[in-house]
Each structure stands twice: as structure tokens, then as C-alpha cells.
Design a protein around this motif. Structure first.
Motif, PDB file in Angstrom:
ATOM      1  N   GLN A 130      19.062  38.736  48.821  1.00 36.51           N
ATOM      2  CA  GLN A 130      20.082  37.792  48.367  1.00 36.51           C
ATOM      3  C   GLN A 130      21.432  38.138  48.991  1.00 36.51           C
ATOM      4  O   GLN A 130      21.768  39.306  49.168  1.00 36.51           O
ATOM      5  CB  GLN A 130      20.207  37.831  46.837  1.00 36.51           C
ATOM      6  N   ASP A 131      22.223  37.111  49.285  1.00 36.78           N
ATOM      7  CA  ASP A 131      23.563  37.311  49.862  1.00 36.78           C
ATOM      8  C   ASP A 131      24.604  37.051  48.778  1.00 36.78           C
ATOM      9  O   ASP A 131      25.401  36.115  48.845  1.00 36.78           O
ATOM     10  CB  ASP A 131      23.762  36.367  51.049  1.00 36.78           C
ATOM     11  N   GLY A 132      24.600  37.888  47.734  1.00 35.61           N
ATOM     12  CA  GLY A 132      25.514  37.696  46.612  1.00 35.61           C
ATOM     13  C   GLY A 132      26.708  38.644  46.677  1.00 35.61           C
ATOM     14  O   GLY A 132      26.797  39.525  47.538  1.00 35.61           O
ATOM     15  N   ARG A 133      27.658  38.427  45.745  1.00 37.66           N
ATOM     16  CA  ARG A 133      28.846  39.271  45.631  1.00 37.66           C
ATOM     17  C   ARG A 133      28.973  39.720  44.178  1.00 37.66           C
ATOM     18  O   ARG A 133      28.407  39.108  43.271  1.00 37.66           O
ATOM     19  CB  ARG A 133      30.111  38.529  46.071  1.00 37.66           C
ATOM     20  N   ILE A 134      29.716  40.775  43.948  1.00 32.84           N
ATOM     21  CA  ILE A 134      29.888  41.334  42.615  1.00 32.84           C
ATOM     22  C   ILE A 134      31.357  41.190  42.208  1.00 32.84           C
ATOM     23  O   ILE A 134      32.256  41.696  42.889  1.00 32.84           O
ATOM     24  CB  ILE A 134      29.476  42.823  42.581  1.00 32.84           C
ATOM     25  N   ALA A 135      31.580  40.484  41.105  1.00 26.94           N
ATOM     26  CA  ALA A 135      32.948  40.275  40.577  1.00 26.94           C
ATOM     27  C   ALA A 135      33.127  41.121  39.327  1.00 26.94           C
ATOM     28  O   ALA A 135      32.319  41.065  38.403  1.00 26.94           O
ATOM     29  CB  ALA A 135      33.171  38.802  40.257  1.00 26.94           C
ATOM     30  N   VAL A 136      34.195  41.917  39.302  1.00 26.77           N
ATOM     31  CA  VAL A 136      34.520  42.779  38.161  1.00 26.77           C
ATOM     32  C   VAL A 136      35.973  42.539  37.785  1.00 26.77           C
ATOM     33  O   VAL A 136      36.858  42.528  38.659  1.00 26.77           O
ATOM     34  CB  VAL A 136      34.282  44.265  38.496  1.00 26.77           C
ATOM     35  N   ALA A 137      36.247  42.370  36.498  1.00 30.04           N
ATOM     36  CA  ALA A 137      37.617  42.093  36.033  1.00 30.04           C
ATOM     37  C   ALA A 137      37.975  43.018  34.875  1.00 30.04           C
ATOM     38  O   ALA A 137      37.103  43.359  34.064  1.00 30.04           O
ATOM     39  CB  ALA A 137      37.742  40.632  35.598  1.00 30.04           C
ATOM     40  N   SER A 138      39.243  43.412  34.806  1.00 33.78           N
ATOM     41  CA  SER A 138      39.759  44.235  33.704  1.00 33.78           C
ATOM     42  C   SER A 138      41.077  43.649  33.227  1.00 33.78           C
ATOM     43  O   SER A 138      41.905  43.193  34.041  1.00 33.78           O
ATOM     44  CB  SER A 138      39.978  45.683  34.152  1.00 33.78           C
ATOM     45  N   PRO A 139      41.304  43.635  31.926  1.00 34.96           N
ATOM     46  CA  PRO A 139      42.565  43.076  31.410  1.00 34.96           C
ATOM     47  C   PRO A 139      43.739  44.048  31.622  1.00 34.96           C
ATOM     48  O   PRO A 139      43.567  45.265  31.607  1.00 34.96           O
ATOM     49  CB  PRO A 139      42.271  42.879  29.927  1.00 34.96           C
ATOM     50  N   VAL A 140      44.938  43.457  31.828  1.00 32.10           N
ATOM     51  CA  VAL A 140      46.195  44.230  31.888  1.00 32.10           C
ATOM     52  C   VAL A 140      46.926  43.973  30.565  1.00 32.10           C
ATOM     53  O   VAL A 140      47.356  42.840  30.304  1.00 32.10           O
ATOM     54  CB  VAL A 140      47.057  43.801  33.077  1.00 32.10           C
ATOM     55  N   THR A 141      46.982  44.986  29.721  1.00 26.53           N
ATOM     56  CA  THR A 141      47.562  44.811  28.384  1.00 26.53           C
ATOM     57  C   THR A 141      48.986  45.331  28.353  1.00 26.53           C
ATOM     58  O   THR A 141      49.325  46.317  29.023  1.00 26.53           O
ATOM     59  CB  THR A 141      46.706  45.564  27.356  1.00 26.53           C
ATOM     60  N   ARG A 142      49.768  44.614  27.590  1.00 31.07           N
ATOM     61  CA  ARG A 142      51.175  45.024  27.368  1.00 31.07           C
ATOM     62  C   ARG A 142      51.513  44.697  25.918  1.00 31.07           C
ATOM     63  O   ARG A 142      51.404  43.542  25.505  1.00 31.07           O
ATOM     64  CB  ARG A 142      52.102  44.280  28.321  1.00 31.07           C
ATOM     65  N   ASP A 143      51.876  45.746  25.172  1.00 34.49           N
ATOM     66  CA  ASP A 143      52.173  45.586  23.734  1.00 34.49           C
ATOM     67  C   ASP A 143      50.978  45.001  22.988  1.00 34.49           C
ATOM     68  O   ASP A 143      51.143  44.177  22.071  1.00 34.49           O
ATOM     69  CB  ASP A 143      53.411  44.702  23.529  1.00 34.49           C
ATOM     70  N   GLY A 144      49.744  45.380  23.379  1.00 31.02           N
ATOM     71  CA  GLY A 144      48.544  44.944  22.683  1.00 31.02           C
ATOM     72  C   GLY A 144      48.047  43.587  23.082  1.00 31.02           C
ATOM     73  O   GLY A 144      47.007  43.142  22.578  1.00 31.02           O
ATOM     74  N   ASP A 145      48.768  42.902  23.952  1.00 30.41           N
ATOM     75  CA  ASP A 145      48.348  41.577  24.399  1.00 30.41           C
ATOM     76  C   ASP A 145      47.936  41.635  25.868  1.00 30.41           C
ATOM     77  O   ASP A 145      48.429  42.477  26.639  1.00 30.41           O
ATOM     78  CB  ASP A 145      49.482  40.557  24.229  1.00 30.41           C
ATOM     79  N   VAL A 146      47.039  40.689  26.242  1.00 30.28           N
ATOM     80  CA  VAL A 146      46.614  40.601  27.635  1.00 30.28           C
ATOM     81  C   VAL A 146      47.683  39.837  28.396  1.00 30.28           C
ATOM     82  O   VAL A 146      47.902  38.637  28.169  1.00 30.28           O
ATOM     83  CB  VAL A 146      45.255  39.897  27.761  1.00 30.28           C
ATOM     84  N   ALA A 147      48.338  40.552  29.300  1.00 31.13           N
ATOM     85  CA  ALA A 147      49.407  39.928  30.075  1.00 31.13           C
ATOM     86  C   ALA A 147      48.894  39.421  31.411  1.00 31.13           C
ATOM     87  O   ALA A 147      49.442  38.448  31.965  1.00 31.13           O
ATOM     88  CB  ALA A 147      50.546  40.928  30.289  1.00 31.13           C
ATOM     89  N   ALA A 148      47.881  40.068  31.956  1.00 29.88           N
ATOM     90  CA  ALA A 148      47.341  39.679  33.267  1.00 29.88           C
ATOM     91  C   ALA A 148      45.905  40.204  33.365  1.00 29.88           C
ATOM     92  O   ALA A 148      45.418  40.908  32.480  1.00 29.88           O
ATOM     93  CB  ALA A 148      48.200  40.221  34.392  1.00 29.88           C
ATOM     94  N   VAL A 149      45.285  39.861  34.487  1.00 28.07           N
ATOM     95  CA  VAL A 149      43.895  40.266  34.727  1.00 28.07           C
ATOM     96  C   VAL A 149      43.783  40.783  36.163  1.00 28.07           C
ATOM     97  O   VAL A 149      44.286  40.152  37.099  1.00 28.07           O
ATOM     98  CB  VAL A 149      42.923  39.101  34.524  1.00 28.07           C
ATOM     99  N   VAL A 150      43.137  41.946  36.285  1.00 25.21           N
ATOM    100  CA  VAL A 150      42.820  42.472  37.618  1.00 25.21           C
ATOM    101  C   VAL A 150      41.388  42.031  37.947  1.00 25.21           C
ATOM    102  O   VAL A 150      40.460  42.290  37.175  1.00 25.21           O
ATOM    103  CB  VAL A 150      42.917  44.010  37.658  1.00 25.21           C
ATOM    104  N   LEU A 151      41.203  41.382  39.087  1.00 28.69           N
ATOM    105  CA  LEU A 151      39.897  40.844  39.493  1.00 28.69           C
ATOM    106  C   LEU A 151      39.551  41.368  40.881  1.00 28.69           C
ATOM    107  O   LEU A 151      40.392  41.317  41.792  1.00 28.69           O
ATOM    108  CB  LEU A 151      39.943  39.320  39.506  1.00 28.69           C
ATOM    109  N   THR A 152      38.332  41.903  41.027  1.00 23.02           N
ATOM    110  CA  THR A 152      37.827  42.323  42.341  1.00 23.02           C
ATOM    111  C   THR A 152      36.566  41.537  42.661  1.00 23.02           C
ATOM    112  O   THR A 152      35.762  41.225  41.786  1.00 23.02           O
ATOM    113  CB  THR A 152      37.494  43.826  42.368  1.00 23.02           C
ATOM    114  N   ASP A 153      36.407  41.238  43.955  1.00 28.08           N
ATOM    115  CA  ASP A 153      35.229  40.502  44.429  1.00 28.08           C
ATOM    116  C   ASP A 153      34.670  41.294  45.610  1.00 28.08           C
ATOM    117  O   ASP A 153      35.239  41.265  46.705  1.00 28.08           O
ATOM    118  CB  ASP A 153      35.617  39.087  44.850  1.00 28.08           C
ATOM    119  N   SER A 154      33.523  41.985  45.356  1.00 27.91           N
ATOM    120  CA  SER A 154      32.995  42.942  46.334  1.00 27.91           C
ATOM    121  C   SER A 154      31.828  42.359  47.109  1.00 27.91           C
ATOM    122  O   SER A 154      30.934  41.743  46.524  1.00 27.91           O
ATOM    123  CB  SER A 154      32.522  44.215  45.628  1.00 27.91           C
TER     124      SER A 154
END
Length: 499
Positions: A130-154
Motif C-alpha cells: 500500500q502507498d499510504g501515509r501516517i498522520a499524527v496530531a497532538s494538541p497545544v494547550t494553554r491554560d487548560g484549553d486547546v489553543a492549536a494543533v501540531v499535525l505531522t504527515d509522514s
């Protein structure tokens, strides 16, 4: 048996290896992908730590520049697309700069999970084809809230190559294990079946008259060793019983001859006192002579079964013609035509005395049952590594059930009880031939037995004497209505082992 046992063992071993190999291959693929995912999670966690203190107002600040530099460097070294995105999907920093949040697929699902405050679950397994890719994301929290998201596509080229390499190693290991299993199966089947083959050979030798054949009780499983010992004990007992039987028949025949001869002499002396045309005296004489013939046949049979064969290279065709010539006066006295046919010269290995006696018994039987005007043919032919002598008569023949029993001791067809004989002639012929590795077969003269390659010979038919015979057309027509009997003597052309 080996051809059946060995594939069964190999199928079982192959099934075990496949049952172990497939789960191992799947677990290796999952482990390789899990390693990549863990690396991406660590990378996204590091980028999330850098992006935690970058605010929307700090778009030109030092922290944002540091974050962008790390992402660019990461993409340049590993070829992995990475980015930090605000909750609305706008890019904080990306590498490459034109990359954005996917609108669908695994990347979009990972981004949505990170917005909910969770790291993305393990992505679907990517297989080498298969010619697939792997996507992994982690939340960026600030003061207990999700302010942004880090996303990688390998990309997964290196991971799929690693999985394939592991599978090749597994396949090589299973191939080596299969080769070892084949070798072990060959040794195992050989170890188990070797005593069985030896036992089968010994059984066949005993069935063909070699009663001194035995099995060496060595090698193989203990059960087969025990079977070999039991077989030897049985063979010893069987040989002893048969020897006792033969000795009894020979002794009884020999011991009864003198009293019987004395009895016949007394009958002849008594006959001098009675009228010459006495029917009772004639009947007594006939019964006495028949009993003498039976005793002589029993003695001949005991000698034939017990005595060793003196095998020599013999002109079988010449001997067949000689015996046919010897029986010609008897045939002519009955009005039976006796002729020879086939090859004039055909050599084979035989005991000349035993072959002559067997031919006498077979030709005597054929002449005896052929009616006046009929023909008895003695044909000699070569058939591969055998020499055949076919003795064909034009008698009443035998049905299928009677053909199964012909050659048994004292057996005579119920339709032929009025014909003189003891029922031992063909048994003696069979015993004489078996001692030299030859055989005897019976079949209907009209249908015949399996023919050799080429049924015609340039020599054609010939009479056992020099005079030319003219076939009787009426007799030929009558013969077509009689099934007749074919007796085939088969002798080896090559020297038997030990000859």
C-alpha cells in the motif's frame, strides 16, 4: 506407503509453519508501524512545547521564528510534512509553507481528535503493497484549553521497506525450517517404513515358495521390531508344518507302494481263477491301478515341492517340440491332432527335467480332454524378458469359477469325473515350475491370455514330426463350438539371482 505418509507429514509441518508465520509477520508489521507512530508522537509533543507560548499577536516574534526554523529543518531532514494550526485551521507555522490541514482522510480525523484534547489514535495499518501515509496530531494547550494543533504527515516508504525486510527474514527462516522438516520427515519415514518394506519383501518371498526367508528384527519402531519377531516365529512354524506335511506325503506314498504292489499282484493271481470277462475283476484292477497312479503322483508332488531346481540355459522351444513329439503316438491313438507352432528357437532359464515333467503333465491333460478330431497346439514364443509355452486344446473348457480352482490338489471339474486322472497333474506342473522361478496360468482358449508384442511369427506352424499335416475343415468347424483351455508356461529369459 512412503508416497502417502511423507506428503501428509509435510502438509502438517507446512500448516504449523504457516500458522506460526502469519501471526509473526502481522505482529512485526504492527511493531514497525508502532515505532514510527511513537517517533511522530514524540516529535509532535516537542513542537507543541515550542508552540505553546506563541500567540496570535506574536506572528513576527522570536518564538514563532524558532518554531518555523525547527519545522523547516525537520521537513528538510526527514521529508515529513509538519505544521502548527490554530483551532480554525489557519496555519501558525508549516513546512512546507503551502501545506494546510487536509479536508478529509486520516489527517483530518487526527486534527479533529487533537482539537478535542486527545492525541490521535493509532492509524490504520499500512502494508508493504500500500502507498499510504501516517498522520499524527497532538494538541497545544494553554491554560487548560486547546489553543492549536501540531499535525505531522509522514511518508511510509522506509517503514514499508523495513516491514518487507522483516518478512523476508521470516520467510527465509520458515524456508530453512521447512527444509529441515523435509529432511527430518524423510529420515523419519525411512526409519519407520524400512522394516515394513523388508517385511513385505519377506512375505512375498514366502508366498512364492521361498520358505526360508526371514526378517532381521533391527531398526524401526519397537512395535515393528516385535512384529518382525512374530513374523519370523510364524514363518518358522509354517516351514516346520509344511516340511512335516511333505515328509508325511512322501513317506506315506513310498510306504504304501509296496503293499499296493503286493495287493495288485494278488489280484492278478486271483484273476487267473476267474473268467477273463469278469466285470468285477476288471473294476478292481482299474481301481488298483488308479490308486497306484495317485500314490506315484503324490510322491512326484512331494519331490517337486521339496527338491531344489537345477537351473540351466535351455532351448525351451526345442524341449517343447521334443515333448510334443513324445506325446504324438498317444494323441494319434485318440484321433487328436498334436502340433507345434511359434518360434523354432527360444532360450530361457529352466530345470530341463522339471520343465519336461511339467510339459508332460500339461500336454497329457490337453490330449486327455480333447475329443476325437480336435487339435492340441503347443506354441513357443518370447515376450520381453520371458519365454512362453502356450498349450491350447479344443476340449470342453472351464467356466470362470472352475478356472479359479484349476491347479488345486485333487480338484477336478464335476463335469469331467468320468475322465481318468488323479487331479494332481497340474499341481505337480505348478510346483515344478515354481521351484525355478517360472509360472503357469490358465484361461479360455478362445479368449486367451494377454498376448505378447507381436502375435505372428515367420516360422509359422509346424508339426512335431517331419510329415506334413493337412487341417481337417470339418474338425475346424466343430472346434469353433468348443471353448477349449489355454495353459501358459512362463519362464525367465535372464538368469535368476543366484543361478
Amino acid at each position: 506407503m512412503r508416497s502417502r505418509l511423507l506428503p501428509l507429514l509435510l502438509i502438517l509441518l507446512a500448516g504449523v509453519l504457516i500458522a506460526l508465520g502469519f501471526p509473526l509477520a502481522v505482529s512485526q508489521a504492527a511493531a514497525e508501524q508502532q515505532r514510527v507512530v511513537v517517533d511522530r508522537i514524540d516529535d509532535t509533543a516537542r513542537f507543541a512545547a515550542l508552540a505553546q507560548f506563541v500567540t496570535e499577536a506574536d506572528r513576527q516574534g522570536e518564538r514563532l521564528a524558532t518554531l518555523q526554523h525547527e519545522l523547516d529543518r525537520y521537513h528538510e531532514v526527514y521529508g515529513i510534512r509538519a505544521g502548527v494550526f490554530y483551532r480554525d485551521g489557519d496555519a501558525m507555522a508549516t513546512a512546507p509553507e503551502t501545506w494546510s490541514v487536509p479536508q478529509k482522510g486520516d489527517g483530518r480525523r487526527a486534527f479533529a481528535e487533537a482539537l478535542a484534547g486527545r492525541r490521535s489514535h493509532d492509524p490504520r495499518q499500512v502494508w508493504p503493497w500500500q502507498d499510504g501515509r501516517i498522520a499524527v496530531a497532538s494538541p497545544v494547550t494553554r491554560d487548560g484549553d486547546v489553543a492549536a494543533v501540531v499535525l505531522t504527515d509522514s511518508p511510509t516508504d522506509a517503514m514499508r521497506s523495513g516491514i518487507l525486510h522483516r518478512w523476508v527474514v521470516i520467510a527465509a527462516g520458515e524456508g530453512a525450517a521447512m527444509l529441515l522438516a523435509v529432511g527430518a520427515a524423510l529420515r523419519l519415514t525411512g526409519w519407520v517404513l524400512r522394516p515394513v518394506r523388508i517385511l513385505d519383501r519377506a512375505t512375498h518371498e514366502i508366498a512364492t515358495g521361498k520358505l526360508n526367508s526371514r526378517v532381521a528384527a533391527s531398526g524401526g519402531p519397537p512395535e515393528l521390531k516385535s512384529l518382525a519377531r512374530s513374523f519370523n516365529d510364524m514363518a518358522d512354524h509354517l516351514e516346520e508344518v509344511l516340511e512335516q506335511q511333505r515328509a508325511f506325503v512322501a513317506d506315506a506314498s513310498h510306504q504304501l507302494r509296496n503293499p499296493l504292489s503286493a495287493l495288485l499282484l494278488r489280484i492278478e493271481l486271483l484273476g487267473l481263477e476267474l473268467p477273463e470277462d469278469s466285470a468285477e475283476m476288471a473294476s478292481v484292477r482299474a481301481e488298483g491301478k488308479r490308486l497306484a497312479r495317485v500314490l506315484d503322483d503324490l510322491l512326484d508332488l512331494a519331490v517337486a515341492e521339496h527338491g531344489p531346481a537345477d537351473l540351466r540355459l535351455t532351448d525351451v522351444a526345442e524341449q517343447a517340440a521334443e515333448r510334443a513329439a513324445g506325446w504324438l503316438p498317444v494323441a494319434e491313438s485318440k484321433g487328436v491332432r498334436l502340433r507345434t507352432a511359434g518360434q523354432r528357437a527360444a532360450t530361457g532359464w529352466a530345470d530341463p527335467v522339471a520343465l519336461s515333467s511339467a510339459l508332460d503333465a500339461v500336454i497329457d491333460n490337453a490330449v486327455k480332454f480333447t475329443p476325437e478330431g480336435g487339435t492340441v497346439t503347443v506354441r513357443t514364443e518370447t515376450d520381453g524378458d520371458r519365454v512362453r509355452i502356450d498349450v491350447t486344446d479344443e476340449g470342453p473348457g472351464l467356466d470362470a469359477d472352475e478356472l479359479e480352482r484349476i491347479g488345486d490338489r485333487f480338484w477336478r471339474s464335476g463335469r469331467h469325473q468320468n475322465v481318468s486322472g488323479s487331479g494332481l497333474g497340474l499341481s505337480i506342473a505348478r510346483a515344478l515350475l515354481a521351484a525355478g522361478g517360472a509360472g503357469i496360468e490358465f484361461g479360455p482358449a478362445r479368449e486367451g491370455l494377454p498376448a505378447p508384442c507381436g502375435d505372428e511369427h515367420a516360422d509359422g506352424e509346424r508339426s512335431p514330426h517331419s510329415a506334413d499335416d493337412t487341417a481337417d475343415q470339418a474338425g475346424t468347424a466343430d472346434a469353433a463350438e468348443r471353448p477349449g483351455l489355454l495353459v501358459r508356461l512362463s519362464l525367465p529369459r535372464n538368469a535368476p539371482t543366484g543361478a
